[in-house]
Design an enzyme around this catalytic site. Structure first.
Site: not given
Ligand code: SAH
Length: 364
Positions: A131, A349, A117, A124, A104, A128
């Protein structure tokens, strides 16, 4: 020479993806085929600058040459699927890859900028806990051309919907860009080169969960784009709980790598910090963040948590977020709150793949 670009696998002819060739390689291919090298240059321009996805569209080549290209090579463009527009103007789409996978990308319009973006991997591997993409398996890395195509598609939306040029790119879609290092770098090279989109490198931000070794490599490679770290907790115990990558790349290792990066590139990094209610939003957490950040040229973006559906986390109260930022500001660290965009279409995000999760795998 041309034969080297046709492989046979179980009796089937496998053609080479022409966009995996560099300009020099493309020129060589043409010379070996008895043509002038500049034909390679022409085709390269069609493929990148003009985003041509069909050999028949390369109108300054002879029919014979086009037919030969078709017999020898293939172009694998991504396909835009299910474009959705949020009530705040954010646009999200799935991009179907040639082998059926789905990633996406998002356009985030604002008064002064149009930000794309983009994704760097299908799924992935980092899991995390907050996410949505983290619940998917990592299926494969994106090719440089697949990264490039997302930018082109999103740039076209900015033009068509907002009559504005694309100004910024963030690698904050699906995947961990530093675990697809070579292809991300190659994709950015094409995006920034005059033979590609000619965008400025300092308008591009790569976001990482923190792979210390690769952060150092970015510094050694003297990259000109910006780097963001998804920090979310500045003590190892808490960070281990929400980001398993911290167990092998702890704050000390990542902090040292960032110091090295800032020194070599003379850049400032951005820390992304999702504020989770009663988890990382206290004054003590802000103090820990200050201690971690004090030797690293940086700014902090405090991000609203976007629920991903599992109910494990809650978004912090705005009063706590304001106090958190005020403490950092008072102590010399720029901290700003970033409100979410595109929540109604799951484009915010961490929400990518939320509803498309099964789809990405099913259509394989
Ligand atoms: N793997 C990379 C890029 C993808 S994350 C990284 O970890 O930076 C993109 C951004 O979205 C990151 O800052 C991540 O922490 C944030 N993110 C992930 N899940 C989220 C959520 N549920 N709410 C807000 N931000 C989130």
């Amino acid at each position: 020479m041309a034969k080297a670009y046709l492989r046979r696998q179980m009796g089937e002819v496998i053609k080479t993806d022409i966009r995996s060739l560099s300009l020099a390689e493309l020129k060589e291919v043409f010379v070996a085929h008895g043509e002038k090298a500049f034909r390679g240059q022409q085709v390269y321009e069609w493929l990148w600058k003009k985003s041509c996805t069909d050999f028949d569209g390369m109108s300054n080549l002879s029919n014979d040459l086009r037919n030969w290209l078709k017999q020898t090579f293939v172009i694998h463009p991504i396909q835009v699927e299910d474009k959705q527009i949020s009530n705040d103007g954010t646009i999200k789409s799935g991009f179907r890859l040639h082998d059926g996978f789905l990633v996406e990308g998002v356009l985030i319009p604002a008064d002064d900028r149009q930000t794309a973006c983009v994704s760097s991997q299908v799924g992935c591997s980092l899991t995390c806990k907050f996410c949505a993409t983290g619940t998917m398996e990592r299926e494969r890395n994106l090719e440089p051309a697949e990264i490039y195509d997302q930018v082109v598609a999103i740039r076209n939306w900015a033009q068509a919907h907002n009559q504005a040029p694309l100004t910024n790119i963030v690698f904050m879609g699906m995947g961990e860009p530093l675990l697809n290092y070579a292809n991300v770098i190659k994709g950015i090279e094409k995006i920034t080169s005059p033979e590609g989109l000619g965008m400025a490198a300092d308008r591009i931000t790569v976001s990482t969960a923190g792979i210390a070794k690769m952060i150092k490599k970015l510094a050694d490679d003297e990259v000109r784009f910006n780097l963001a770290l998804s920090l979310h907790a500045a003590n190892d115990e808490k960070r281990n709980q929400i980001m398993p990558i911290n167990e092998s790349n702890n704050l000390k290792a990542v902090g040292e790598a960032l110091q090295y990066f800032c020194k070599k590139t003379r850049k400032r990094v951005t820390f992304e910090y999702i504020a989770f209610k009663n988890f990382n939003d206290s004054l003590q957490d802000a103090k820990e963040l200050l201690a971690f950040a004090k030797n690293i040229p940086c700014k902090v973006n405090v991000i609203e948590y976007n629920p991903t559906g599992d109910g494990q986390f809650e978004k912090a109260d705005s009063s706590r977020i304001d106090q958190f930022c005020a403490f950092l500001d008072r102590n010399g660290i720029i901290a700003r709150v970033r409100r979410s965009r595109g929540k109604d279409i799951d484009a915010a995000c961490g929400q990518l793949a939320n509803k498309k999760h099964d789809n990405a795998l099913m259509n394989k």
